[in-house]
Design a protein around this motif. Structure first.
Motif, PDB file in Angstrom:
ATOM      1  N   ARG A 163       0.812  -1.212   0.000  1.00  0.00           N
ATOM      2  CA  ARG A 163       0.000   0.000   0.000  1.00  0.00           C
ATOM      3  C   ARG A 163       0.849   1.267   0.000  1.00  0.00           C
ATOM      4  NH1 ARG A 163      -5.175  -0.040   2.157  1.00  0.00           N
ATOM      5  NH2 ARG A 163      -4.649   1.881   3.275  1.00  0.00           N
ATOM      6  N   VAL A 164       2.107   1.142   0.361  1.00  0.00           N
ATOM      7  CA  VAL A 164       2.945   2.327   0.557  1.00  0.00           C
ATOM      8  C   VAL A 164       3.349   2.932  -0.786  1.00  0.00           C
ATOM      9  CG1 VAL A 164       5.243   1.261   0.558  1.00  0.00           C
ATOM     10  CG2 VAL A 164       4.766   3.200   2.064  1.00  0.00           C
ATOM     11  N   LYS A 165       3.450   4.253  -0.823  1.00  0.00           N
ATOM     12  CA  LYS A 165       3.806   4.960  -2.053  1.00  0.00           C
ATOM     13  C   LYS A 165       5.248   5.473  -2.039  1.00  0.00           C
ATOM     14  CE  LYS A 165      -0.965   6.440  -2.882  1.00  0.00           C
ATOM     15  NZ  LYS A 165      -1.885   7.608  -3.055  1.00  0.00           N
ATOM     16  N   CYS A 166       5.863   5.492  -0.877  1.00  0.00           N
ATOM     17  CA  CYS A 166       7.233   6.000  -0.750  1.00  0.00           C
ATOM     18  C   CYS A 166       8.230   4.888  -1.067  1.00  0.00           C
ATOM     19  CB  CYS A 166       7.461   6.542   0.659  1.00  0.00           C
ATOM     20  SG  CYS A 166       9.142   7.118   0.970  1.00  0.00           S
ATOM     21  N   ALA A 167       9.054   5.096  -2.075  1.00  0.00           N
ATOM     22  CA  ALA A 167      10.019   4.072  -2.503  1.00  0.00           C
ATOM     23  C   ALA A 167      11.044   3.792  -1.412  1.00  0.00           C
ATOM     24  CB  ALA A 167      10.723   4.528  -3.778  1.00  0.00           C
ATOM     25  N   ARG A 168      11.411   4.805  -0.665  1.00  0.00           N
ATOM     26  CA  ARG A 168      12.402   4.638   0.407  1.00  0.00           C
ATOM     27  C   ARG A 168      11.850   3.715   1.497  1.00  0.00           C
ATOM     28  NH1 ARG A 168      15.705   9.240   3.939  1.00  0.00           N
ATOM     29  NH2 ARG A 168      17.499   8.779   2.655  1.00  0.00           N
ATOM     30  N   VAL A 169      10.607   3.891   1.861  1.00  0.00           N
ATOM     31  CA  VAL A 169       9.972   3.025   2.857  1.00  0.00           C
ATOM     32  C   VAL A 169       9.854   1.606   2.308  1.00  0.00           C
ATOM     33  CG1 VAL A 169       7.844   2.591   4.151  1.00  0.00           C
ATOM     34  CG2 VAL A 169       8.717   4.931   3.914  1.00  0.00           C
ATOM     35  N   TYR A 170       9.511   1.479   1.054  1.00  0.00           N
ATOM     36  CA  TYR A 170       9.372   0.161   0.433  1.00  0.00           C
ATOM     37  C   TYR A 170      10.706  -0.591   0.448  1.00  0.00           C
ATOM     38  CZ  TYR A 170       7.872  -3.398  -2.905  1.00  0.00           C
ATOM     39  OH  TYR A 170       7.552  -4.594  -3.512  1.00  0.00           O
ATOM     40  N   ARG A 171      11.793   0.114   0.135  1.00  0.00           N
ATOM     41  CA  ARG A 171      13.114  -0.532   0.143  1.00  0.00           C
ATOM     42  C   ARG A 171      13.478  -1.005   1.550  1.00  0.00           C
ATOM     43  NH1 ARG A 171      14.331   3.843  -3.333  1.00  0.00           N
ATOM     44  NH2 ARG A 171      15.367   4.978  -1.644  1.00  0.00           N
ATOM     45  N   LEU A 172      13.185  -0.180   2.542  1.00  0.00           N
ATOM     46  CA  LEU A 172      13.463  -0.583   3.921  1.00  0.00           C
ATOM     47  C   LEU A 172      12.642  -1.816   4.285  1.00  0.00           C
ATOM     48  CD1 LEU A 172      14.832  -0.052   6.650  1.00  0.00           C
ATOM     49  CD2 LEU A 172      12.889   1.419   7.252  1.00  0.00           C
ATOM     50  N   GLY A 173      11.399  -1.862   3.833  1.00  0.00           N
ATOM     51  CA  GLY A 173      10.553  -3.010   4.098  1.00  0.00           C
ATOM     52  C   GLY A 173      11.098  -4.291   3.494  1.00  0.00           C
ATOM     53  N   LEU A 174      11.601  -4.208   2.276  1.00  0.00           N
ATOM     54  CA  LEU A 174      12.183  -5.394   1.638  1.00  0.00           C
ATOM     55  C   LEU A 174      13.405  -5.877   2.405  1.00  0.00           C
ATOM     56  CD1 LEU A 174      11.967  -4.518  -2.181  1.00  0.00           C
ATOM     57  CD2 LEU A 174      10.438  -5.968  -0.827  1.00  0.00           C
ATOM     58  N   ASN A 228       1.400   3.708  10.811  1.00  0.00           N
ATOM     59  CA  ASN A 228       0.396   4.162  11.770  1.00  0.00           C
ATOM     60  C   ASN A 228       0.087   5.649  11.610  1.00  0.00           C
ATOM     61  OD1 ASN A 228       0.018   4.282  15.364  1.00  0.00           O
ATOM     62  ND2 ASN A 228      -1.413   3.513  13.857  1.00  0.00           N
ATOM     63  N   VAL A 229       1.132   6.466  11.453  1.00  0.00           N
ATOM     64  CA  VAL A 229       0.902   7.900  11.235  1.00  0.00           C
ATOM     65  C   VAL A 229       0.224   8.124   9.887  1.00  0.00           C
ATOM     66  CG1 VAL A 229       1.939  10.193  11.174  1.00  0.00           C
ATOM     67  CG2 VAL A 229       2.967   8.417  12.573  1.00  0.00           C
ATOM     68  N   SER A 230       0.693   7.435   8.861  1.00  0.00           N
ATOM     69  CA  SER A 230       0.127   7.599   7.521  1.00  0.00           C
ATOM     70  C   SER A 230      -1.352   7.251   7.498  1.00  0.00           C
ATOM     71  CB  SER A 230       0.883   6.705   6.520  1.00  0.00           C
ATOM     72  OG  SER A 230       2.249   7.051   6.468  1.00  0.00           O
ATOM     73  N   GLU A 231      -1.747   6.264   8.311  1.00  0.00           N
ATOM     74  CA  GLU A 231      -3.133   5.810   8.342  1.00  0.00           C
ATOM     75  C   GLU A 231      -4.026   6.746   9.158  1.00  0.00           C
ATOM     76  OE1 GLU A 231      -6.367   2.971   7.797  1.00  0.00           O
ATOM     77  OE2 GLU A 231      -4.374   3.035   6.878  1.00  0.00           O
ATOM     78  N   GLU A 232      -3.543   7.155  10.334  1.00  0.00           N
ATOM     79  CA  GLU A 232      -4.413   7.871  11.263  1.00  0.00           C
ATOM     80  C   GLU A 232      -4.267   9.393  11.199  1.00  0.00           C
ATOM     81  OE1 GLU A 232      -4.433   6.281  15.198  1.00  0.00           O
ATOM     82  OE2 GLU A 232      -4.620   4.213  14.512  1.00  0.00           O
ATOM     83  N   ARG A 233      -3.087   9.890  10.816  1.00  0.00           N
ATOM     84  CA  ARG A 233      -2.903  11.327  10.685  1.00  0.00           C
ATOM     85  C   ARG A 233      -2.057  11.641   9.437  1.00  0.00           C
ATOM     86  NH1 ARG A 233      -1.382  13.314  16.813  1.00  0.00           N
ATOM     87  NH2 ARG A 233      -3.109  12.281  17.898  1.00  0.00           N
ATOM     88  N   PRO A 234      -2.583  11.355   8.273  1.00  0.00           N
ATOM     89  CA  PRO A 234      -1.805  11.569   7.046  1.00  0.00           C
ATOM     90  C   PRO A 234      -1.398  13.016   6.845  1.00  0.00           C
ATOM     91  CG  PRO A 234      -4.123  11.181   6.554  1.00  0.00           C
ATOM     92  CD  PRO A 234      -3.937  10.844   8.002  1.00  0.00           C
TER      93      PRO A 234
END
Length: 269
Positions: A163-174, A228-234
């Motif tokens: 669901r994430v749109k930030c490539a940097r977050v996605y890379r960290l997740g992988l 959590n922040v992205s979901e509740e306080r974008p």
């Protein structure tokens, strides 16, 4: 009761030879490999000051619980006592449950919770207390039971990454998922192929597990804090950064809030 405090009273014994390095520490490498659990949480508490101030101060509970895990694990491997084993496993259980109560997206809440995270935290605490009793009753199977919690956690992390749109977050997740699987692999081969590791004089894969699982665990908590922040306080626009250099993505990840005081205009209407 006192017999459970005695050295070697735990039914669990890992591959590392006992007292082979130190006469007072049963599994020396397995004990000192918990050092990251003591070094990193204070740094993370400092890095998450902005997150704790403007979004959720309870994030620091997770960092403290990670230190408790490290302390309990070090005590267990140093003594191989049943009390040490139970403290180690219970600390892991409570980290799982605290993170679940803190980070489960509200879109997954059952209707009877009414979208109230405090109610979820209450039920999570009840489940934790009941599970604590079960862990005490069946100590020999605890490690395998706790390991099963990792699989749904990884699956849930992968689902959120889609669901994430930030490539940097996605890379960290992988990277987080990869390290987590490496950690599980280290844990399994230490249990299943102990004789092989002893034959090459390297019975320390459980110590490798400690290092890898800490990296995977704290990274997963950072990612869920972002979700959590992205979901509740974008409107606050969370940002993933790295310490000591924000351009070095193998540093220590943490979350900052770009607009800490900004209100959602849609909610204000």
């Amino acid at each position: 009761m006192w017999s459970h405090l005695e050295r070697g009273s735990s039914p669990v014994d890992w591959c590392e030879s006992n007292y082979s390095i130190s006469p007072v520490i049963a599994e020396f490498v397995n004990t000192i490999s918990n050092v990251l659990f003591f070094l990193f949480p204070p740094v993370l508490i400092h890095l998450f000051q902005e997150y704790a101030k403007f979004f959720n101060p309870a994030i620091n509970v997770l960092w403290v619980l990670l230190m408790v895990v490290g302390l309990s694990s070090a005590y267990f491997h140093a003594t191989l006592s049943l009390v040490g084993q139970l403290l180690d496993e219970l600390a892991i259980l409570w980290v799982f449950m605290a993170a679940f109560a803190m980070f489960l997206p509200k879109r997954y809440f059952p209707k009877f919770l009414g979208g109230n995270r405090r109610v979820l935290a209450f039920y999570s605490s009840v489940i934790s207390v009941v599970s604590t009793g079960l862990l005490v009753m069946h100590p020999k199977a605890n490690a395998f039971a706790l390991m099963t919690l990792a699989l749904p956690a990884i699956g849930f992390l992968c689902k959120e990454l889609n669901r994430v749109k930030c490539a940097r977050v996605y890379r960290l997740g992988l990277r987080c998922v990869a390290v987590c699987f490496l950690a599980i692999f280290s844990w399994i081969i230490d249990r299943m192929f102990c004789d092989t590791w002893l034959s090459i004089d390297f019975p320390y894969m459980h110590g490798v597990w400690h290092i890898l699982i800490f990296i995977a665990s704290y990274t997963a908590l950072v990612l869920f804090a972002y979700f959590n922040v992205s979901e509740e306080r974008p409107e606050q626009k969370p940002q993933l950064k790295y310490w000591p250099s924000n351009n070095f993505e193998l540093g220590v990840p943490y979350i900052t809030i770009k607009h800490p005081c900004k209100k959602d205009t849609h909610l204000a209407i």
